[in-house]
Enzyme design. Structure first.
Site, PDB file in Angstrom:
ATOM      1  N   GLN A 128       0.822  -1.210   0.000  1.00  0.00           N
ATOM      2  CA  GLN A 128       0.000   0.000   0.000  1.00  0.00           C
ATOM      3  C   GLN A 128       0.855   1.259   0.000  1.00  0.00           C
ATOM      4  O   GLN A 128       1.772   1.384   0.819  1.00  0.00           O
ATOM      5  CB  GLN A 128      -0.893   0.004   1.242  1.00  0.00           C
ATOM      6  CG  GLN A 128      -1.865   1.167   1.261  1.00  0.00           C
ATOM      7  CD  GLN A 128      -2.631   1.237   2.568  1.00  0.00           C
ATOM      8  OE1 GLN A 128      -2.037   1.397   3.633  1.00  0.00           O
ATOM      9  NE2 GLN A 128      -3.940   1.124   2.508  1.00  0.00           N
ATOM     10  N   GLY A 129       0.536   2.183  -0.891  1.00  0.00           N
ATOM     11  CA  GLY A 129       1.213   3.477  -0.913  1.00  0.00           C
ATOM     12  C   GLY A 129       0.198   4.588  -0.704  1.00  0.00           C
ATOM     13  O   GLY A 129      -0.160   5.286  -1.656  1.00  0.00           O
ATOM     14  N   SER A 131      -0.060   6.607   2.789  1.00  0.00           N
ATOM     15  CA  SER A 131       0.545   7.652   3.633  1.00  0.00           C
ATOM     16  C   SER A 131       1.833   8.185   3.026  1.00  0.00           C
ATOM     17  O   SER A 131       2.509   7.499   2.267  1.00  0.00           O
ATOM     18  CB  SER A 131       0.866   7.089   5.021  1.00  0.00           C
ATOM     19  OG  SER A 131      -0.290   6.637   5.657  1.00  0.00           O
ATOM     20  N   SER A 163       3.896  -1.645   3.944  1.00  0.00           N
ATOM     21  CA  SER A 163       4.220  -2.972   4.469  1.00  0.00           C
ATOM     22  C   SER A 163       4.600  -3.917   3.342  1.00  0.00           C
ATOM     23  O   SER A 163       3.991  -3.885   2.272  1.00  0.00           O
ATOM     24  CB  SER A 163       3.017  -3.570   5.203  1.00  0.00           C
ATOM     25  OG  SER A 163       2.574  -2.680   6.175  1.00  0.00           O
ATOM     26  N   GLU A 246     -11.637  -2.470   5.427  1.00  0.00           N
ATOM     27  CA  GLU A 246     -10.715  -2.715   6.527  1.00  0.00           C
ATOM     28  C   GLU A 246     -11.456  -2.819   7.857  1.00  0.00           C
ATOM     29  O   GLU A 246     -10.971  -3.403   8.802  1.00  0.00           O
ATOM     30  CB  GLU A 246      -9.684  -1.579   6.588  1.00  0.00           C
ATOM     31  CG  GLU A 246      -8.470  -1.940   7.405  1.00  0.00           C
ATOM     32  CD  GLU A 246      -7.465  -0.810   7.439  1.00  0.00           C
ATOM     33  OE1 GLU A 246      -7.845   0.295   7.846  1.00  0.00           O
ATOM     34  OE2 GLU A 246      -6.312  -1.028   7.046  1.00  0.00           O
TER      35      GLU A 246
END
Lengths: 398, 325
Positions: A128-129, A131, A163, A246
């Site tokens: 995931q990109g 933040s 992550s 989520e």
């Protein structure tokens, strides 16, 4: 209000339980914590087994190749996996819980056909990109630029808290396609292959010593326009779809694991006895009542999702309460194992030791240290409180 | 599995809320503040007529044949409305004491103390009979009001729950054995927790309403994060306790879904805690006005103290949960 499961739900449970009883013991030993290629192999291997058995993408929509299970079946699924001590979702987290369901709902037919099956089979890993160093709680201020050049977007900027970046094949990435100050109106959701030129991955070591996170530095990375999910500048809405997956049952496994840990701590305290025992047992009982309450909140939330299709206010209530509860539980655990809580190494000999059937001092240290992330990740407790106060209680924005 | 309230349960809660708003508006209840007798037989009979005490009595015995889940839903509303009187005791006594179910007989309760010391009883001036709960002997005994000599205390902590002092408790007549005494404790935990949840929701709503309108520094105080976060915590506490109480009630009603004794102890613990903590935040957010007699924040705090005082201690409740975890 009915807490009994239907015959169909019980049948689903017993089928899954029977399969897990054979599958989990057949798994190879767990790889070392920071050996990411080995962990990728382990986690994707497990996902492949789930897929073979027909248990992949349980909560995904059917049009995305998932099982389209009801929220109650999802709850049973998580419950049974936890009960069987099955592996966690691990490196497949972003693919299975974020990117996959988002593509299933927002992607084109071609995108669904290309990207979803490999996630379900455990063949492709996502990271995931979202933040950035300067866009944490204030995600809509993100600055990673994407400039259109022919059939490509050219990306420049940086991302953080990514992550499993070093073992990922794709990155769900949010980029700025609108003017600098366009905030949530100028964001686009892209699928970025991780093998493109111009991507630098720098591992970020957490206070737990883990290197699961990384920073990404992007310098002229060319992502095909066909890898865009949703319209240009409509990425914020797509992100809200992503984040809605989520919530719900994401932390249920950890809740059930916490209940088991509490039982184990109770047994240690009873076995050790002594003048401190009544006080510790009082705290254990209180934590037990609170964990039971969050299990009730979870079942209410799932019931509401089953009726309305969206998780209710219980999601925020649960996130706030459970993250802090988990920290108090770990604090108590460290107290119970005393000076053995000063080392990560699993020691033998004490009543808390794994060798004696206890929770294990190393495991307690791990739970304690990692607990600090729970009130930060996926919305800090402070941001969560703002959300609860403004969206649920209707207090004015500050 | 569907843990949401059914349509009937939603309607039941709304019906009781309407009854309370019509019959027990706070400004009328407050007229009796500080008196030795607050709850009155007429109001009690109206609660009885509405079925508040007969909920769990079987159809054949003239009750509604519902479960503890429905009783919990009703008791949340009674707590929210700050209805005075021995609600839990009268509800638990329905079926044991003639007249309790229809509200014609007001039943109070007291635990027989294990050791010496003053015996304090809530609402003794209003009740017709008393159930003496003997946890040591595992018995419930019935004592006529006339057989008890007591005097009201000058100042009770909750102005709407007058405390009476009794020198000695008569033996009384055996009306329930160990099973009834256990049930009394377990179901009483759930219903008391439900009253606590109602108090916690009431103070949350009162606080949020005030924070939206009260202005300082030119803006509503609810726009300040320091105040917002207090309010958010109130919601988390109340909703967590509500889920715990209702799950405990269903666990009593539906054998096999869990341990009802552990769930009930947890429900009492969290229900009372939510009531106490939310009342404290209510006073705090109201500032100076929260410390006045006029603003009813203190009434919710004191009622929460009364509820806690009617239960085993928090340490004992927690010990039950720890023991059965």
């Amino acid at each position: 209000m009915d807490l009994r499961y239907s015959e169909a739900e019980e049948a689903f449970r017993s089928g899954l339980r029977a399969w897990l009883a054979g599958a989990v013991p057949s798994l190879p030993p767990k790889p070392p914590a920071n050996d990411w290629p080995a962990r990728r192999a382990y986690d994707t291997g497990w996902q492949g087994m789930l897929h073979q058995a027909g248990y992949a993408g349980i909560d995904w929509p059917v049009e995305g190749g998932g099982l389209g299970a009801s929220p109650v079946e999802q709850l049973i699924y998580v419950e049974e996996l936890e009960r069987a001590h099955a592996p966690y979702v691990g490196v497949n987290f972003v693919g299975l819980l974020h990117a996959g369901p988002t593509i299933a709902v927002e992607g084109t037919a071609g995108q669904r056909a290309r990207f979803l099956p490999p996630i379900l089979r455990g063949e492709e890993v996502w990271c995931q990109g979202f933040s950035e160093p300067d866009a944490g709680s204030d995600l809509a201020s993100l600055r990673c630029r994407a400039v259109r050049d022919g059939d490509d977007y050219v990306l420049s900027g940086s991302k953080i808290w990514t992550s499993h970046a070093e073992v990922a094949d794709y990155c769900e990435i949010l980029v700025r396609t609108g003017p600098e100050d366009s905030r949530h109106r100028g964001i686009t959701w892209l699928m970025m292959p991780m093998d493109l030129p111009g991507i630098e991955i720098r591992p970020l070591r957490t206070m737990a010593g883990s290197t699961e996170f990384a920073e990404l530095f992007l310098d002229g990375v060319r992502v095909p326009v066909g890898n865009r999910v949703g319209e240009e500048n409509d990425g914020w809405r797509v992100t809200m779809v992503t984040l809605s997956f989520e919530r719900g049952t994401a932390f249920v496994g950890e809740l059930l694991q916490s209940m088991e840990l509490l039982r184990s701590l109770r047994d240690v305290v009873v076995a050790v006895g002594g003048s401190g025992a009544p006080g510790l047992l009082g705290r254990i009982g209180h934590l037990g009542a609170e964990l039971d309450a969050q299990w009730a909140v979870t079942r209410r939330n799932v019931s509401q999702a089953a009726r309305t299709g969206v998780p209710g206010i219980g999601g925020s209530v649960f996130k706030l309460a459970f993250s802090e509860l988990r920290q108090r539980l770990a604090q108590l655990g460290l107290e119970v194992c005393g000076r053995a809580g000063l080392v990560w190494d699993e020691l033998a000999g004490g009543p808390w030791s794994a060798a004696e059937g206890g929770p294990g001092n190393g495991e307690l240290v791990d739970t304690w240290v990692n607990g600090f992330s729970r009130t930060i990740a996926a919305g800090t407790s402070q941001i969560q409180r703002n959300i609860v106060a403004e969206r649920i209680l209707g207090l004015p924005k500050g | 599995m569907d843990f949401e309230r059914s349509e009937d349960q939603v309607a039941l809660a709304e019906g009781v809320a309407r009854l309370c708003a019509g019959r027990f508006p706070l400004e009328s209840v407050r007229v009796a503040e500080g008196r030795p007798t607050v709850a009155d037989g007429k109001g009690w009979a109206e609660l009885g007529e509405a079925g508040v005490f007969a909920l769990r009595v079987s159809d054949a015995d003239g009750g509604l044949g519902l479960g503890l889940a429905e009783a919990a839903v009703v008791f949340e509303e009674l707590g929210r409305a700050l209805v005075p009187g021995p609600l839990v005791a009268s509800s638990l006594a329905a079926g044991l004491v003639p007249g309790a179910a229809d509200g014609s007989v007001m039943v109070g309760a007291v635990r027989r103390p294990a050791g010496p010391g003053p015996i304090l009883i809530e609402d003794l001036g209003a009740v017709d009979v008393l159930i003496v709960v003997d946890d040591g002997a595992g018995e419930l005994r019935l004592v006529e009001r006339g057989a008890v000599t007591g005097a009201p205390l000058q100042r009770s902590l909750d102005p709407l729950t007058p405390m009476w002092r009794v020198e000695a408790l008569p033996e009384g007549d055996l009306v329930g054995g160990e099973e009834d005494q256990t049930r009394w404790g377990r179901d009483g935990n759930v219903l008391t927790g439900a009253l606590g949840v109602g108090l916690a929701l009431a103070t949350m709503e009162m606080t949020v309403a005030y924070a939206r309108t009260r202005e300082q520094f030119g803006r509503a105080i609810g726009s300040f994060q320091a105040v917002k976060h207090l309010c958010a915590d109130m919601l988390v506490r109340a909703e967590s306790a509500r889920a715990a109480v209702e799950a405990a009630a269903v666990t009593v009603d539906q054998p096999g879904v869990g341990d009802p004794v552990r769930a009930a102890a947890g429900a009492a613990l969290l229900g009372c805690e939510a009531a106490q903590a939310n009342a404290r935040s209510c006073i705090q957010v109201h500032g100076g006005m929260g410390f006045t007699w006029e603003v009813p924040a203190h009434l919710y705090l004191m009622r929460a103290q009364v509820l806690a005082g009617s239960l085993p201690s928090p340490a004992d409740l927690a010990a039950v949960v720890a023991d059965r975890y």
